[in-house]
Design a protein around this motif. Sequence first.
Motif, short mmCIF file in Angstrom:
data_model
loop_
_atom_site.label_atom_id
_atom_site.label_comp_id
_atom_site.label_asym_id
_atom_site.label_seq_id
_atom_site.Cartn_x
_atom_site.Cartn_y
_atom_site.Cartn_z
N TYR A 99 -15.14 59.83 -46.69
CA TYR A 99 -14.86 58.50 -47.22
C TYR A 99 -14.89 58.50 -48.74
CZ TYR A 99 -15.71 57.17 -42.41
OH TYR A 99 -15.68 57.08 -41.05
N ILE A 154 -11.54 59.91 -49.81
CA ILE A 154 -10.48 58.91 -49.62
C ILE A 154 -10.57 57.83 -50.70
CG2 ILE A 154 -9.65 57.08 -48.08
CD1 ILE A 154 -10.53 58.92 -45.73
N SER A 155 -11.78 57.36 -51.00
CA SER A 155 -11.91 56.31 -52.01
C SER A 155 -11.51 56.80 -53.39
CB SER A 155 -13.34 55.77 -52.02
OG SER A 155 -14.24 56.77 -52.44
N LEU A 187 -10.31 51.08 -44.57
CA LEU A 187 -9.42 52.22 -44.31
C LEU A 187 -8.00 51.75 -43.97
CD1 LEU A 187 -11.75 54.64 -42.33
CD2 LEU A 187 -10.98 54.85 -44.70
N VAL A 228 -6.25 50.94 -47.18
CA VAL A 228 -5.82 52.17 -47.85
C VAL A 228 -4.52 52.67 -47.22
CG1 VAL A 228 -6.41 54.57 -48.29
CG2 VAL A 228 -8.13 52.82 -48.59
N VAL A 229 -4.47 52.68 -45.89
CA VAL A 229 -3.28 53.17 -45.19
C VAL A 229 -2.08 52.27 -45.49
CG1 VAL A 229 -2.26 53.48 -42.90
CG2 VAL A 229 -4.52 54.39 -43.39
N ILE A 236 -1.72 62.29 -46.11
CA ILE A 236 -2.97 61.59 -46.43
C ILE A 236 -3.20 60.45 -45.43
CG2 ILE A 236 -4.10 60.12 -48.14
CD1 ILE A 236 -2.63 61.84 -50.28
N ILE A 275 -6.41 60.05 -43.01
CA ILE A 275 -7.23 58.84 -42.97
C ILE A 275 -7.34 58.32 -41.54
CG2 ILE A 275 -7.36 56.42 -43.71
CD1 ILE A 275 -6.09 57.37 -46.36
N THR A 316 -9.70 60.55 -39.74
CA THR A 316 -11.06 60.29 -40.19
C THR A 316 -11.60 59.00 -39.58
OG1 THR A 316 -10.63 61.42 -42.27
CG2 THR A 316 -12.52 59.95 -42.22
N ALA A 317 -10.77 57.96 -39.56
CA ALA A 317 -11.21 56.68 -39.00
C ALA A 317 -11.49 56.79 -37.51
CB ALA A 317 -10.15 55.62 -39.26
#
Length: 129
Positions: A14, A17-18, A79, A82-83, A115, A119, A122-123
């Motif tokens: 995370y 990603i941030s 998340l 972000v996506v 990416i 994500i 990861t989620a």
Amino acid sequence: MRQLLQRLNNNSLYVIISLLIFGKGLGFYLNRRFFFYPPQLAWMMNNVYLDCSMMIVGVALLVYTCSRYNNNKLLGVLLALVVVLLAIISSIEIEHVIFAHEMEFVQNALSNMAIIAFIIWTARHYSKR
């Protein structure tokens, strides 16, 4: 301080990603001379609000990761934002490839899609602990 470092270590994906979304937003914000097709829509595509929203979401995800607060719904919303922001950028880049034949955007669009896949993975497989 030790607990903060432990949280950052446990949630390193995370944090990555941030920092990534914040870096992309900052890069777009600092570089105001992009080529856009069609030129009439450059004001909309080179929008400072999109750049700032990428930076805000990046900071929000980093703050959430560093905090003791644990809510997987909030994490999912961050998340998802972000996506969505990366998908908007990718669609603009694909549009440039198709209509303006700017082939240097192919690599950017493919990396953004990779990416996005990272994500989503990861989620699905991690929760904040």
